[in-house]
Design an enzyme around this catalytic site. Structure first.
Site, PDB file in Angstrom:
ATOM      1  N   ARG A 229       0.864  -1.179   0.000  1.00 29.32           N
ATOM      2  CA  ARG A 229       0.000   0.000   0.000  1.00 29.32           C
ATOM      3  C   ARG A 229       0.900   1.228   0.000  1.00 29.32           C
ATOM      4  NH1 ARG A 229      -3.663  -2.437  -1.461  1.00 29.32           N
ATOM      5  NH2 ARG A 229      -5.696  -2.762  -0.504  1.00 29.32           N
ATOM      6  N   HIS A 277      -1.402   1.005  -9.473  1.00 29.81           N
ATOM      7  CA  HIS A 277      -2.077   0.139  -8.491  1.00 29.81           C
ATOM      8  C   HIS A 277      -2.895  -0.962  -9.186  1.00 29.81           C
ATOM      9  CE1 HIS A 277      -4.070  -0.179  -4.259  1.00 29.81           C
ATOM     10  NE2 HIS A 277      -4.005  -1.356  -4.868  1.00 29.81           N
TER      11      HIS A 277
HETATM   12  P1  NDP Z   1      -1.805 -11.579   4.399  1.00 27.58           P
HETATM   13  O1  NDP Z   1      -2.633 -11.069   5.531  1.00 27.58           O
HETATM   14  O2  NDP Z   1      -2.028 -12.973   3.922  1.00 27.58           O
HETATM   15  O3  NDP Z   1      -0.249 -11.440   4.755  1.00 27.58           O
HETATM   16  C1  NDP Z   1       0.263 -10.332   5.410  1.00 27.58           C
HETATM   17  C2  NDP Z   1       1.674 -10.656   5.866  1.00 27.58           C
HETATM   18  O4  NDP Z   1       2.234  -9.503   6.463  1.00 27.58           O
HETATM   19  C3  NDP Z   1       1.710 -11.765   6.928  1.00 27.58           C
HETATM   20  O5  NDP Z   1       2.834 -12.581   6.722  1.00 27.58           O
HETATM   21  C4  NDP Z   1       1.883 -10.977   8.226  1.00 27.58           C
HETATM   22  O6  NDP Z   1       2.549 -11.692   9.255  1.00 27.58           O
HETATM   23  C5  NDP Z   1       2.748  -9.837   7.747  1.00 27.58           C
HETATM   24  N1  NDP Z   1       2.646  -8.686   8.633  1.00 27.58           N
HETATM   25  C6  NDP Z   1       1.591  -7.902   8.897  1.00 27.58           C
HETATM   26  N2  NDP Z   1       1.900  -6.947   9.771  1.00 27.58           N
HETATM   27  C7  NDP Z   1       3.199  -7.138  10.101  1.00 27.58           C
HETATM   28  C8  NDP Z   1       4.109  -6.483  10.966  1.00 27.58           C
HETATM   29  N3  NDP Z   1       3.730  -5.415  11.697  1.00 27.58           N
HETATM   30  N4  NDP Z   1       5.371  -6.960  11.063  1.00 27.58           N
HETATM   31  C9  NDP Z   1       5.750  -8.035  10.334  1.00 27.58           C
HETATM   32  N5  NDP Z   1       4.936  -8.699   9.477  1.00 27.58           N
HETATM   33  C10 NDP Z   1       3.684  -8.246   9.373  1.00 27.58           C
HETATM   34  O7  NDP Z   1      -2.021 -10.538   3.216  1.00 27.58           O
HETATM   35  P2  NDP Z   1      -1.838 -10.798   1.652  1.00 27.58           P
HETATM   36  O8  NDP Z   1      -0.532 -11.444   1.424  1.00 27.58           O
HETATM   37  O9  NDP Z   1      -3.052 -11.435   1.074  1.00 27.58           O
HETATM   38  O10 NDP Z   1      -1.834  -9.281   1.094  1.00 27.58           O
HETATM   39  C11 NDP Z   1      -0.848  -8.366   1.539  1.00 27.58           C
HETATM   40  C12 NDP Z   1      -1.197  -6.961   1.079  1.00 27.58           C
HETATM   41  O11 NDP Z   1      -0.986  -6.812  -0.312  1.00 27.58           O
HETATM   42  C13 NDP Z   1      -2.653  -6.536   1.251  1.00 27.58           C
HETATM   43  O12 NDP Z   1      -2.942  -6.166   2.587  1.00 27.58           O
HETATM   44  C14 NDP Z   1      -2.762  -5.366   0.294  1.00 27.58           C
HETATM   45  O13 NDP Z   1      -2.449  -4.161   0.965  1.00 27.58           O
HETATM   46  C15 NDP Z   1      -1.695  -5.669  -0.753  1.00 27.58           C
HETATM   47  N6  NDP Z   1      -2.285  -5.947  -2.070  1.00 27.58           N
HETATM   48  C16 NDP Z   1      -1.960  -5.111  -3.117  1.00 27.58           C
HETATM   49  C17 NDP Z   1      -2.453  -5.352  -4.366  1.00 27.58           C
HETATM   50  C18 NDP Z   1      -2.046  -4.521  -5.519  1.00 27.58           C
HETATM   51  O14 NDP Z   1      -2.587  -4.682  -6.622  1.00 27.58           O
HETATM   52  N7  NDP Z   1      -1.069  -3.635  -5.357  1.00 27.58           N
HETATM   53  C19 NDP Z   1      -3.357  -6.481  -4.631  1.00 27.58           C
HETATM   54  C20 NDP Z   1      -3.624  -7.293  -3.472  1.00 27.58           C
HETATM   55  C21 NDP Z   1      -3.104  -7.013  -2.245  1.00 27.58           C
HETATM   56  P3  NDP Z   1       1.853 -13.005   9.914  1.00 27.58           P
HETATM   57  O15 NDP Z   1       1.878 -14.035   8.822  1.00 27.58           O
HETATM   58  O16 NDP Z   1       2.748 -13.375  11.031  1.00 27.58           O
HETATM   59  O17 NDP Z   1       0.473 -12.583  10.301  1.00 27.58           O
HETATM   60  C1  OXD Z   2      -6.131  -5.365  -3.037  1.00 22.88           C
HETATM   61  C2  OXD Z   2      -5.697  -4.392  -4.042  1.00 22.88           C
HETATM   62  O1  OXD Z   2      -5.977  -5.112  -1.847  1.00 22.88           O
HETATM   63  O2  OXD Z   2      -6.020  -4.578  -5.244  1.00 22.88           O
HETATM   64  O3  OXD Z   2      -6.648  -6.436  -3.442  1.00 22.88           O
HETATM   65  O4  OXD Z   2      -5.002  -3.445  -3.712  1.00 22.88           O
END
Ligand code: NDP
Ligand code: OXD
Length: 314
Positions: A229, A277
């Site tokens: 993000r 994005h």
């Molecule tokens: P998940 O919730 O599956 O994974 C998030 C990961 O981040 C987990 O491993 C989590 O740790 C880790 N995490 C969260 N907070 C912290 C922290 N403070 N310190 C260390 N590690 C942390 O999310 P997704 O993988 O499905 O998606 C990730 C992000 O990608 C979304 O939230 C979104 O913002 C972004 N996204 C962007 C898109 C785009 O087109 N640009 C499309 C889709 C998503 P733990 O496993 O230990 O909980």
């Molecule tokens: C999502 C994105 O969060 O597209 O899926 O950013």
């Protein structure tokens, strides 16, 4: 019983058609056609206006149209119902394509050869590191981080990943917590960010973090790739780091302000790749099917999957 689809700025038609076909027992409404608020049981949402969901007295669940839920959670009046986010193989595969593409573009110096082609310059006098020489560190080892990590590892990159809680995975060096972050940054040439935006991660990609990346890797300096993000990154720090050599290049899909303002220096910086994005779009074919399956399971009395932990913010 009705279902509210709210995604300002999106073309609603493909979504409404698919939900109508998948959930024939439900009336599908949008904010423009919403009359009977008490009839709405489910909201399917991407950036709903603040307070809208609180106006639905019989709402049972919110389904995020994206994997990230920061925009939904930012509504201070959000009703106390479960929020399920998207976990979808199509979206995951798209994100891995984007991450792999950008790791390879930096590895294979795409910008340099684009410039040479524009100038009709034939110059192959360069050091060509192999993927095995370039260490990738992934911030966030969730649904998206795990898939991208395994695909990068399959190409030969030495891959590490960092998460909040401890993890293990074949062929990936796993790190967690503050000490784990230091250790991972110390072995990272390409830093890929797939973290969610939460109170703990806002502004995480800043000058202090860039200063901890090694500058002596085979790419001639660290690369930042962010598709998490825009709120995770401090854009002034990225530009300053690119100018000082703390970063060698960046690929950014997300921005502090979206659309990226025309006056942003990121647009024209020679070491920056900008995409709007769309690293991983939510495609109606697969995402509508996944949400409809969740609604049908909920109506059979089964628990919802991929429910967001509001305390953690993801
Ligand atoms: P998940 O919730 O599956 O994974 C998030 C990961 O981040 C987990 O491993 C989590 O740790 C880790 N995490 C969260 N907070 C912290 C922290 N403070 N310190 C260390 N590690 C942390 O999310 P997704 O993988 O499905 O998606 C990730 C992000 O990608 C979304 O939230 C979104 O913002 C972004 N996204 C962007 C898109 C785009 O087109 N640009 C499309 C889709 C998503 P733990 O496993 O230990 O909980
Ligand atoms: C999502 C994105 O969060 O597209 O899926 O950013």
């Amino acid at each position: 019983m009705s279902l509210l689809f709210v995604a300002p700025g999106w073309d609603e038609r493909p979504w409404l058609n698919r939900f109508a076909a998948l959930l024939p027992g439900h009336a599908i409404v949008t904010p423009a056609t919403l009359v009977d608020r008490a009839a709405v049981r489910y909201a399917i949402a991407w950036r709903p206006r603040r307070g809208l969901l609180a106006e639905l007295p019989r709402l049972e669940a919110i389904f995020s149209l994206g994997a990230g839920v920061d925009a939904i959670l930012s509504d201070p009046d959000l009703p106390d119902v479960p929020i399920a986010r998207i976990v979808d193989p199509d979206l995951t595969a798209r994100m891995s394509e984007w991450v792999v593409l950008h790791c390879l573009m930096h590895l294979r110096q795409t910008r340099r050869y684009e410039r040479q082609q524009r100038e009709s310059v034939w110059d192959d006098d360069d050091d060509q590191p192999a993927a095995r020489d370039v260490r990738v560190g992934i911030l966030g080892f969730g649904e998206l981080g795990r898939d991208a990590a395994s695909k990068l590892a399959a190409l030969g990159f030495p891959v590490a990943a960092w998460s909040a809680s401890p993890k293990t995975a074949p062929a990936i060096a796993c790190f967690d917590g503050p000490a784990g972050l230091e250790a991972m940054l110390a072995r990272t040439d390409i830093l890929v960010c797939l973290l969610p935006l939460t109170a703990a991660t806002r502004g995480f990609l800043n000058a202090r973090l860039f200063a901890r990346l090694p500058r002596d890797g085979r790419l001639g300096g660290p690369i930042l790739i962010n598709a998490g993000r825009g709120g995770l990154q401090v854009e002034a720090d990225i530009l300053a780091a690119l100018d000082s050599g703390a970063l060698k290049g960046a690929s950014l899909d997300v921005f502090e302000t979206e659309p990226l303002p025309r006056e942003s220096k990121l647009w024209s910086h020679p070491a920056v790749f900008v995409s709007p994005h769309n690293a991983a779009i939510s495609h109606p074919d697969s995402v509508a099917r996944a949400i409809a399956a969740q609604i049908q399971a909920h109506e059979r009395g089964e628990p919802l999957r991929h429910v967001v932990d509001r305390g953690r913010g993801y």
